[in-house]
Design a protein around this motif. Structure first.
Motif, PDB file in Angstrom:
ATOM      1  N   HIS A 198       1.035  -1.075   0.175  1.00  0.00           N
ATOM      2  CA  HIS A 198      -0.005   0.076  -0.136  1.00  0.00           C
ATOM      3  C   HIS A 198       0.904   1.074  -0.187  1.00  0.00           C
ATOM      4  CE1 HIS A 198      -3.546  -2.362   1.457  1.00  0.00           C
ATOM      5  NE2 HIS A 198      -2.551  -3.155   1.969  1.00  0.00           N
ATOM      6  N   THR A 199       0.544   2.102  -0.872  1.00  0.00           N
ATOM      7  CA  THR A 199       1.418   3.512  -0.723  1.00  0.00           C
ATOM      8  C   THR A 199       0.352   4.284  -0.063  1.00  0.00           C
ATOM      9  OG1 THR A 199       2.468   3.020  -2.976  1.00  0.00           O
ATOM     10  CG2 THR A 199       2.346   5.289  -2.367  1.00  0.00           C
ATOM     11  N   MET A 200       0.921   4.995   1.071  1.00  0.00           N
ATOM     12  CA  MET A 200       0.330   5.801   1.764  1.00  0.00           C
ATOM     13  C   MET A 200       0.743   7.241   1.919  1.00  0.00           C
ATOM     14  SD  MET A 200      -0.165   3.331   5.378  1.00  0.00           S
ATOM     15  CE  MET A 200      -1.377   4.403   6.061  1.00  0.00           C
ATOM     16  N   ARG A 201      -0.273   8.314   1.682  1.00  0.00           N
ATOM     17  CA  ARG A 201       0.367   9.433   1.475  1.00  0.00           C
ATOM     18  C   ARG A 201      -0.586  10.246   2.674  1.00  0.00           C
ATOM     19  NH1 ARG A 201      -0.223   7.779  -3.684  1.00  0.00           N
ATOM     20  NH2 ARG A 201       1.614   7.629  -4.972  1.00  0.00           N
ATOM     21  N   PRO A 202      -0.443  11.556   2.929  1.00  0.00           N
ATOM     22  CA  PRO A 202      -1.114  12.264   3.983  1.00  0.00           C
ATOM     23  C   PRO A 202      -2.602  12.101   4.190  1.00  0.00           C
ATOM     24  CG  PRO A 202       0.550  13.733   3.072  1.00  0.00           C
ATOM     25  CD  PRO A 202       0.587  12.534   2.093  1.00  0.00           C
ATOM     26  N   GLY A 203      -2.933  11.846   5.353  1.00  0.00           N
ATOM     27  CA  GLY A 203      -4.415  11.289   5.401  1.00  0.00           C
ATOM     28  C   GLY A 203      -4.628   9.845   5.322  1.00  0.00           C
ATOM     29  N   GLY A 204      -3.220   9.180   5.050  1.00  0.00           N
ATOM     30  CA  GLY A 204      -3.602   7.602   5.157  1.00  0.00           C
ATOM     31  C   GLY A 204      -3.587   7.108   6.310  1.00  0.00           C
ATOM     32  N   TYR A 205      -4.357   5.958   6.444  1.00  0.00           N
ATOM     33  CA  TYR A 205      -4.735   5.426   7.645  1.00  0.00           C
ATOM     34  C   TYR A 205      -4.846   3.842   7.439  1.00  0.00           C
ATOM     35  CZ  TYR A 205      -7.754   4.540  12.036  1.00  0.00           C
ATOM     36  OH  TYR A 205      -8.103   4.206  13.517  1.00  0.00           O
ATOM     37  N   ALA A 206      -3.995   3.371   8.608  1.00  0.00           N
ATOM     38  CA  ALA A 206      -3.883   1.465   8.520  1.00  0.00           C
ATOM     39  C   ALA A 206      -4.202   1.187   9.878  1.00  0.00           C
ATOM     40  CB  ALA A 206      -2.573   1.209   8.041  1.00  0.00           C
ATOM     41  N   PHE A 207      -5.059   0.140  10.044  1.00  0.00           N
ATOM     42  CA  PHE A 207      -5.375  -0.535  11.031  1.00  0.00           C
ATOM     43  C   PHE A 207      -4.641  -1.714  10.810  1.00  0.00           C
ATOM     44  CE2 PHE A 207      -7.599  -3.998  13.643  1.00  0.00           C
ATOM     45  CZ  PHE A 207      -7.251  -3.579  14.948  1.00  0.00           C
ATOM     46  N   ILE A 208      -3.630  -2.337  12.137  1.00  0.00           N
ATOM     47  CA  ILE A 208      -2.711  -3.377  12.112  1.00  0.00           C
ATOM     48  C   ILE A 208      -3.498  -4.203  13.235  1.00  0.00           C
ATOM     49  CG2 ILE A 208      -0.467  -4.246  11.987  1.00  0.00           C
ATOM     50  CD1 ILE A 208       0.367  -1.449  10.866  1.00  0.00           C
ATOM     51  N   PRO A 209      -3.973  -5.245  13.154  1.00  0.00           N
ATOM     52  CA  PRO A 209      -4.131  -6.232  14.411  1.00  0.00           C
ATOM     53  C   PRO A 209      -3.270  -6.695  14.825  1.00  0.00           C
ATOM     54  CG  PRO A 209      -5.636  -6.777  12.189  1.00  0.00           C
ATOM     55  CD  PRO A 209      -4.332  -5.870  11.908  1.00  0.00           C
ATOM     56  N   PRO A 210      -3.435  -7.176  16.099  1.00  0.00           N
ATOM     57  CA  PRO A 210      -2.122  -8.041  16.825  1.00  0.00           C
ATOM     58  C   PRO A 210      -1.753  -9.063  15.932  1.00  0.00           C
ATOM     59  CG  PRO A 210      -4.261  -8.245  18.180  1.00  0.00           C
ATOM     60  CD  PRO A 210      -4.461  -7.318  16.987  1.00  0.00           C
ATOM     61  N   PRO A 255     -10.464  -7.943  15.183  1.00  0.00           N
ATOM     62  CA  PRO A 255     -10.945  -7.317  13.777  1.00  0.00           C
ATOM     63  C   PRO A 255      -9.631  -7.223  12.659  1.00  0.00           C
ATOM     64  CG  PRO A 255     -10.326  -5.748  15.378  1.00  0.00           C
ATOM     65  CD  PRO A 255     -10.244  -7.185  16.059  1.00  0.00           C
ATOM     66  N   LYS A 256     -10.335  -7.222  11.418  1.00  0.00           N
ATOM     67  CA  LYS A 256      -9.323  -7.510  10.169  1.00  0.00           C
ATOM     68  C   LYS A 256      -8.551  -6.298   9.902  1.00  0.00           C
ATOM     69  CE  LYS A 256     -12.402 -10.925   8.317  1.00  0.00           C
ATOM     70  NZ  LYS A 256     -11.304 -11.966   8.285  1.00  0.00           N
ATOM     71  N   ALA A 257      -7.215  -6.273   9.389  1.00  0.00           N
ATOM     72  CA  ALA A 257      -6.434  -5.005   9.050  1.00  0.00           C
ATOM     73  C   ALA A 257      -7.275  -4.300   7.730  1.00  0.00           C
ATOM     74  CB  ALA A 257      -5.218  -5.545   8.562  1.00  0.00           C
ATOM     75  N   PHE A 258      -6.953  -2.996   7.644  1.00  0.00           N
ATOM     76  CA  PHE A 258      -7.470  -2.344   6.507  1.00  0.00           C
ATOM     77  C   PHE A 258      -6.694  -1.206   6.422  1.00  0.00           C
ATOM     78  CE2 PHE A 258      -9.855  -0.610  10.165  1.00  0.00           C
ATOM     79  CZ  PHE A 258      -9.813   0.741   9.901  1.00  0.00           C
ATOM     80  N   VAL A 259      -6.807  -0.550   5.059  1.00  0.00           N
ATOM     81  CA  VAL A 259      -5.917   0.672   4.879  1.00  0.00           C
ATOM     82  C   VAL A 259      -6.863   1.716   3.953  1.00  0.00           C
ATOM     83  CG1 VAL A 259      -3.933   1.387   3.699  1.00  0.00           C
ATOM     84  CG2 VAL A 259      -3.731  -0.596   4.674  1.00  0.00           C
ATOM     85  N   THR A 260      -6.958   2.892   4.250  1.00  0.00           N
ATOM     86  CA  THR A 260      -7.725   3.827   3.799  1.00  0.00           C
ATOM     87  C   THR A 260      -7.159   5.235   3.832  1.00  0.00           C
ATOM     88  OG1 THR A 260     -10.068   4.617   3.795  1.00  0.00           O
ATOM     89  CG2 THR A 260      -9.035   4.332   6.112  1.00  0.00           C
ATOM     90  N   ASN A 261      -7.939   6.220   3.551  1.00  0.00           N
ATOM     91  CA  ASN A 261      -7.268   7.549   3.620  1.00  0.00           C
ATOM     92  C   ASN A 261      -8.641   8.317   4.338  1.00  0.00           C
ATOM     93  OD1 ASN A 261      -6.879  10.419   2.778  1.00  0.00           O
ATOM     94  ND2 ASN A 261      -4.872   9.436   2.159  1.00  0.00           N
ATOM     95  N   GLU A 262      -8.258   9.408   5.025  1.00  0.00           N
ATOM     96  CA  GLU A 262      -9.497  10.055   5.507  1.00  0.00           C
ATOM     97  C   GLU A 262     -10.321  11.066   4.488  1.00  0.00           C
ATOM     98  OE1 GLU A 262      -9.857  13.753   7.375  1.00  0.00           O
ATOM     99  OE2 GLU A 262      -7.737  14.567   7.153  1.00  0.00           O
ATOM    100  N   GLN A 263      -9.453  11.230   3.556  1.00  0.00           N
ATOM    101  CA  GLN A 263     -10.225  11.981   2.368  1.00  0.00           C
ATOM    102  C   GLN A 263     -11.678  11.081   1.684  1.00  0.00           C
ATOM    103  OE1 GLN A 263      -9.461  15.085   1.670  1.00  0.00           O
ATOM    104  NE2 GLN A 263      -7.917  14.904   3.231  1.00  0.00           N
ATOM    105  N   ASP A 264     -11.454   9.667   2.007  1.00  0.00           N
ATOM    106  CA  ASP A 264     -12.350   8.920   1.196  1.00  0.00           C
ATOM    107  C   ASP A 264     -13.420   8.567   2.144  1.00  0.00           C
ATOM    108  OD1 ASP A 264     -10.842   8.808  -1.080  1.00  0.00           O
ATOM    109  OD2 ASP A 264      -9.361   7.123  -0.133  1.00  0.00           O
ATOM    110  N   ILE A 265     -13.506   9.198   3.628  1.00  0.00           N
ATOM    111  CA  ILE A 265     -14.414   9.075   4.514  1.00  0.00           C
ATOM    112  C   ILE A 265     -15.432  10.308   4.654  1.00  0.00           C
ATOM    113  CG2 ILE A 265     -14.865   8.072   6.860  1.00  0.00           C
ATOM    114  CD1 ILE A 265     -12.399   6.419   6.513  1.00  0.00           C
TER     115      ILE A 265
END
Length: 274
Positions: free
Chosen positions: A110-122, A154-164
């Motif tokens: 995943h290429t993450m730029r400003p606003g990028g958000y990732a949740f990483i489970p244990p 919960p499962k991992a996910f990657v998003t960006n705040e601009q998309d929410i």
């Protein structure tokens, strides 16, 4: 590369002519770490990270009941880690404030730029690299996940705040809104990391007093916070840690929006034994 809308520290040191007193506060109920504190002298390093330094904003402290740690990571070009998290019980959130980060999570890039958000489970397998030509700066929030029998992790996910789309608080005419990355009704999650936005003049119109503790990093703008009967001015780059039950309210001063990255612990019974 477009300039990021979020504040990120760059270190350095002030001149010898600068006054030493600042806005830093540490009390039994809250702490304020102003942006001017985040200098070279207070950075740290981590095992198995290359070309990287960090500012530690929060960590568990005996007697203060902190549930989380929060770092601002600064990774130079070609830096990063193939073994970033050493605690198999730890979950994490990454939020990019400046630059570009390549996150490989469960084998997917995943290429993450400003606003990028990732949740990483244990227990996740992940790596991060700065494959760009400029430093990348991002928040890394970590918590020991509280497993519950009968609930999936919960499962991992990657998003960006601009998309929410932000959720407006009822009765505020859009002056107060929250960008939620996780469904509040999903009790698999035991922490929320959101973005809260106030338009100029927007307020929290009462002293919130609740069990959730907070970490608040001001991304943009300025405001006055009412913390445990004290008024505290804050601006972009400042960090606040609020202990559970610390009374809290705020008034957004303008001229632009006041926005912060907010951590809170949720959805679990209060521990009765330690």
């Amino acid at each position: 590369m477009n300039k990021s809308p979020y504040y990120a520290p760059t270190g350095g040191h002030p001149p010898q002519t600068q006054l030493t007193a600042d806005r830093a506060v540490f009390t039994e109920a809250y702490a304020l770490i102003p942006k001017g504190v985040m200098r070279d002298i207070v950075t740290s390093n981590l095992p198995f990270w290359e070309g990287t330094r960090l500012w530690v904003l929060a960590r568990p402290l005996s007697g203060f009941a902190e549930t989380f740690s929060q770092y601002i990571m600064e990774v130079q070009p070609e830096g990063g880690s193939d073994k970033p998290e050493l605690d198999p019980q730890a979950e994490g959130v990454l939020f990019i404030v400046e630059g570009e980060l390549t996150l490989t999570l469960a084998g997917e890039r995943h290429t993450m730029r400003p606003g990028g958000y990732a949740f990483i489970p244990p227990g996740s397998h992940w790596q991060v690299r700065n494959e760009s030509s400029a430093p990348v700066r991002f928040h890394w929030i970590r918590k020991a996940y509280e497993f519950v029998e009968g609930l999936d992790v919960p499962k991992a996910f990657v998003t960006n705040e601009q998309d929410i789309a932000p959720n407006e608080m009822p009765g505020t005419e859009g002056r107060w809104a929250t960008t939620r990355f996780v469904d509040p009704g999903d009790v698999r999650h035991d922490m929320h990391v959101n973005i809260v936005t106030f338009q100029p003049g927007g307020v929290i119109p009462f002293d919130e007093t609740h069990v959730m503790e907070h970490g608040l990093y001001v991304l943009e703008g300025k405001a006055v916070y009412h913390l445990n009967q004290q008024w505290v001015e804050v601006e972009a780059g400042d960090f606040m840690w609020l202990r559970a039950f610390c009374p809290q309210a705020c008034y957004a001063g303008g001229p632009g929006p006041f926005r912060y990255l907010l951590y809170k612990d949720v959805n679990r019974h209060a521990a009765l034994k330690f």
